[in-house]
Design a protein around this motif. Structure first.
Motif, PDB file in Angstrom:
ATOM      1  N   PRO A   1       7.460  -0.185   4.344  1.00 62.00           N
ATOM      2  CA  PRO A   1       7.802   0.262   2.996  1.00 62.00           C
ATOM      3  C   PRO A   1       6.734  -0.043   1.957  1.00 62.00           C
ATOM      4  CG  PRO A   1       9.730  -0.680   4.036  1.00 62.00           C
ATOM      5  CD  PRO A   1       8.576  -0.951   4.955  1.00 62.00           C
ATOM      6  N   VAL A   2       6.165  -1.242   1.989  1.00 62.71           N
ATOM      7  CA  VAL A   2       5.117  -1.567   1.013  1.00 62.71           C
ATOM      8  C   VAL A   2       3.902  -0.671   1.221  1.00 62.71           C
ATOM      9  CG1 VAL A   2       3.563  -3.370   0.157  1.00 62.71           C
ATOM     10  CG2 VAL A   2       5.922  -3.952   0.773  1.00 62.71           C
ATOM     11  N   ALA A   3       3.565  -0.413   2.478  1.00 59.68           N
ATOM     12  CA  ALA A   3       2.398   0.423   2.769  1.00 59.68           C
ATOM     13  C   ALA A   3       2.625   1.882   2.401  1.00 59.68           C
ATOM     14  CB  ALA A   3       2.037   0.305   4.251  1.00 59.68           C
ATOM     15  N   ARG A   4       3.886   2.317   2.353  1.00 59.82           N
ATOM     16  CA  ARG A   4       4.180   3.732   2.093  1.00 59.82           C
ATOM     17  C   ARG A   4       4.345   4.075   0.612  1.00 59.82           C
ATOM     18  NH1 ARG A   4       7.744   3.754   7.007  1.00 59.82           N
ATOM     19  NH2 ARG A   4       9.469   3.128   5.650  1.00 59.82           N
ATOM     20  N   VAL A   5       4.564   3.084  -0.227  1.00 58.14           N
ATOM     21  CA  VAL A   5       4.882   3.357  -1.632  1.00 58.14           C
ATOM     22  C   VAL A   5       3.609   3.394  -2.482  1.00 58.14           C
ATOM     23  CG1 VAL A   5       5.983   2.397  -3.705  1.00 58.14           C
ATOM     24  CG2 VAL A   5       7.226   2.451  -1.530  1.00 58.14           C
ATOM     25  N   PRO A   6       3.361   4.492  -3.197  1.00 58.23           N
ATOM     26  CA  PRO A   6       2.211   4.569  -4.119  1.00 58.23           C
ATOM     27  C   PRO A   6       2.531   3.826  -5.415  1.00 58.23           C
ATOM     28  CG  PRO A   6       3.395   6.642  -4.135  1.00 58.23           C
ATOM     29  CD  PRO A   6       4.078   5.774  -3.121  1.00 58.23           C
ATOM     30  N   ARG A   7       2.361   2.511  -5.415  1.00 58.12           N
ATOM     31  CA  ARG A   7       2.796   1.681  -6.545  1.00 58.12           C
ATOM     32  C   ARG A   7       2.141   2.108  -7.854  1.00 58.12           C
ATOM     33  NH1 ARG A   7       1.401  -4.105  -8.508  1.00 58.12           N
ATOM     34  NH2 ARG A   7       3.340  -4.806  -9.465  1.00 58.12           N
TER      35      ARG A   7
ATOM     36  N   ALA B   1      -5.422  -3.060 -10.262  1.00 56.69           N
ATOM     37  CA  ALA B   1      -4.241  -3.725 -10.811  1.00 56.69           C
ATOM     38  C   ALA B   1      -2.988  -3.392 -10.013  1.00 56.69           C
ATOM     39  CB  ALA B   1      -4.062  -3.328 -12.275  1.00 56.69           C
ATOM     40  N   ALA B   2      -2.811  -2.119  -9.671  1.00 57.31           N
ATOM     41  CA  ALA B   2      -1.570  -1.685  -9.026  1.00 57.31           C
ATOM     42  C   ALA B   2      -1.424  -2.234  -7.620  1.00 57.31           C
ATOM     43  CB  ALA B   2      -1.500  -0.163  -9.003  1.00 57.31           C
ATOM     44  N   TYR B   3      -2.539  -2.449  -6.920  1.00 58.46           N
ATOM     45  CA  TYR B   3      -2.452  -2.890  -5.523  1.00 58.46           C
ATOM     46  C   TYR B   3      -2.912  -4.326  -5.342  1.00 58.46           C
ATOM     47  CZ  TYR B   3      -1.230   1.898  -4.814  1.00 58.46           C
ATOM     48  OH  TYR B   3      -0.573   3.099  -4.896  1.00 58.46           O
ATOM     49  N   ALA B   4      -2.876  -5.081  -6.446  1.00 51.88           N
ATOM     50  CA  ALA B   4      -3.011  -6.532  -6.373  1.00 51.88           C
ATOM     51  C   ALA B   4      -1.608  -7.133  -6.360  1.00 51.88           C
ATOM     52  CB  ALA B   4      -3.794  -7.052  -7.574  1.00 51.88           C
ATOM     53  N   ASP B   5      -1.485  -8.316  -5.829  1.00 48.96           N
ATOM     54  CA  ASP B   5      -0.182  -8.988  -5.816  1.00 48.96           C
ATOM     55  C   ASP B   5       0.010  -9.697  -7.149  1.00 48.96           C
ATOM     56  OD1 ASP B   5       2.254  -9.875  -4.926  1.00 48.96           O
ATOM     57  OD2 ASP B   5       1.432 -11.597  -3.838  1.00 48.96           O
ATOM     58  N   ARG B   6       0.271  -8.899  -8.181  1.00 47.39           N
ATOM     59  CA  ARG B   6       0.423  -9.426  -9.528  1.00 47.39           C
ATOM     60  C   ARG B   6       1.457  -8.602 -10.270  1.00 47.39           C
ATOM     61  NH1 ARG B   6      -4.344  -7.134 -13.474  1.00 47.39           N
ATOM     62  NH2 ARG B   6      -2.747  -7.761 -14.978  1.00 47.39           N
ATOM     63  N   SER B   7       2.045  -9.229 -11.287  1.00 43.94           N
ATOM     64  CA  SER B   7       2.959  -8.516 -12.156  1.00 43.94           C
ATOM     65  C   SER B   7       2.178  -7.800 -13.248  1.00 43.94           C
ATOM     66  CB  SER B   7       3.962  -9.481 -12.802  1.00 43.94           C
ATOM     67  OG  SER B   7       4.881  -9.966 -11.844  1.00 43.94           O
TER      68      SER B   7
END
Length: 380
Positions: A24-30, A61-67
């Protein structure tokens, strides 16, 4: 943007190779959920960041583990102008993916179970849950109608059609659910009742408690009690709100704490600490004396901490680096003394009794904590 490789790298970072959340994390275009956000500039003010105008920074920013903060005060990043410098507290964000995955794990989700994502925000948890559980099993709720609408549209563009609800969860939670996972912090007491009422018997709740970093999980019994524990894990979420913004802070008390001689003056035993970022201390302080607000300032080696309470109590502790602080206190409670007793316990016992404590939340929203001979209640 080649987001697929970045999402895959993020999934590898925040999940294990055998995790059911890896795909799921790999499939979602955050990045599509967070086209604009606020970040601190060099002067410490909130400044707008626009993803489409800076694709590389957007991807980073979007694919870093950050809020990513998406709303400050009443201003949404989507509605902001480049020159806007909003003030106030963050009121919504895209939670960092690693924490989203941890909360989903605490929720113990499974095929065919209905899930309420309480605190839609940017829609990240909803997207991951839809990808794994199927969107017909997922409902997402937020108090902010714009957030619900924007997240719903962006999720639909990804092919997800969860049920989206705008509601104040402290007043009413429509429907009933097998699992409720919260990415906002719930305050024990009457405002917790609607959430408890929406959880089916045999269902599971995973949430944090307001003004703490405590992750509480539990199973709902047929008598209405939710029984579980404080996980040996921590998280910091924004508290629930009922309106467009949080109530004003205790500004007048903070002003007194900064500028006034206290009724009681003493030398503190322990160095000044930034209570807000000392998560276990902050949590125990809220459990011991609910409602305290905290502040902290540093300039060079000078450090000052403030504690204020709605009953009119306040405390100020100032020192150079780790020297014993000069403490000023006023009001019915001696707040710095309360904090020092907690620090005494931590030093004497090597730990505080919070993490791993037993939890029982009764239908009235009161949260009972116990561990060994220690017990307390929150929200009575």
């Amino acid at each position: 943007m080649n987001w697929q490789s970045k999402a895959t790298a993020l999934a590898d970072l925040v999940t294990d190779p055998d995790s059911r959340w890896l795909a799921p994390v790999a499939r979602v275009p955050r990045h599509e959920l967070v086209p604009r956000w606020f970040d601190r500039d060099g002067s410490g003010q909130w400044a707008l960041r626009d993803g489409p105008s800076a694709p590389e920074a957007w991807a980073a920013a979007a694919y870093a583990d950050r809020s990513l903060v998406t709303r400050v005060g009443i201003l949404h990043a989507d509605d902001a102008d480049p020159d806007d410098r909003p003030t106030g507290k963050p009121t919504s964000s895209a939670t960092h993916p690693g924490l989203v995955v941890r909360m989903l794990r605490h929720g113990r989700l499974g095929a065919g179970l209905s899930l309420l994502d309480l605190g839609t925000g940017a829609g990240g948890l909803t997207a991951y849950a839809c990808s794994r559980l199927g969107d017909r099993n997922v409902t997402s709720l937020d108090v902010d109608p714009y957030l619900v609408r924007a997240a719903g549209e962006r999720l639909a563009a990804m092919g997800f059609q969860p049920k989206m609800i705008t509601s104040d969860a402290t007043a009413h939670v429509p429907g009933s659910y097998d699992r409720i996972v919260c990415t906002v912090a719930l305050a024990p007491g009457p405002g917790l009742r609607p959430v408890l009422g929406a959880l089916q018997a045999g269902g599971r709740l995973a949430t944090t408690l307001a003004r703490t970093s405590l992750i509480v999980t539990g199973w709902k019994h047929h008598n209405g009690d939710v029984v579980g524990r404080v996980e040996r894990d921590t998280a910091g979420f924004m508290p629930t709100r009922s309106g467009d913004d949080y109530p004003p802070t205790l500004a007048e008390l903070f002003a007194l704490a900064r500028d006034t001689e206290g009724e009681s003056r003493s030398t503190g035993r322990y160095p000044v600490v930034d209570v807000a970022n000392a998560w276990e201390l902050r949590s125990m302080l809220e459990v011991t004396a609910p409602g305290i607000e905290v502040g902290y300032e540093s300039s060079g080696r000078e450090r000052t901490a403030y504690l204020v309470h709605p009953d009119g109590s306040w405390a100020r502790a100032s020192a150079e680096w780790i020297d014993p602080p000069q403490v000023h206190q006023s009001g019915p409670q001696k707040l710095w003394s309360v904090l020092e007793r907690i620090r005494n316990r931590l030093n004497a016992e090597g730990a505080l009794p919070l993490l791993g404590a037993n939890v029982r939340i009764t239908p009235d929203g009161v949260c009972h904590l116990s561990r060994g001979q220690w017990h307390t209640s929150m929200g009575a």
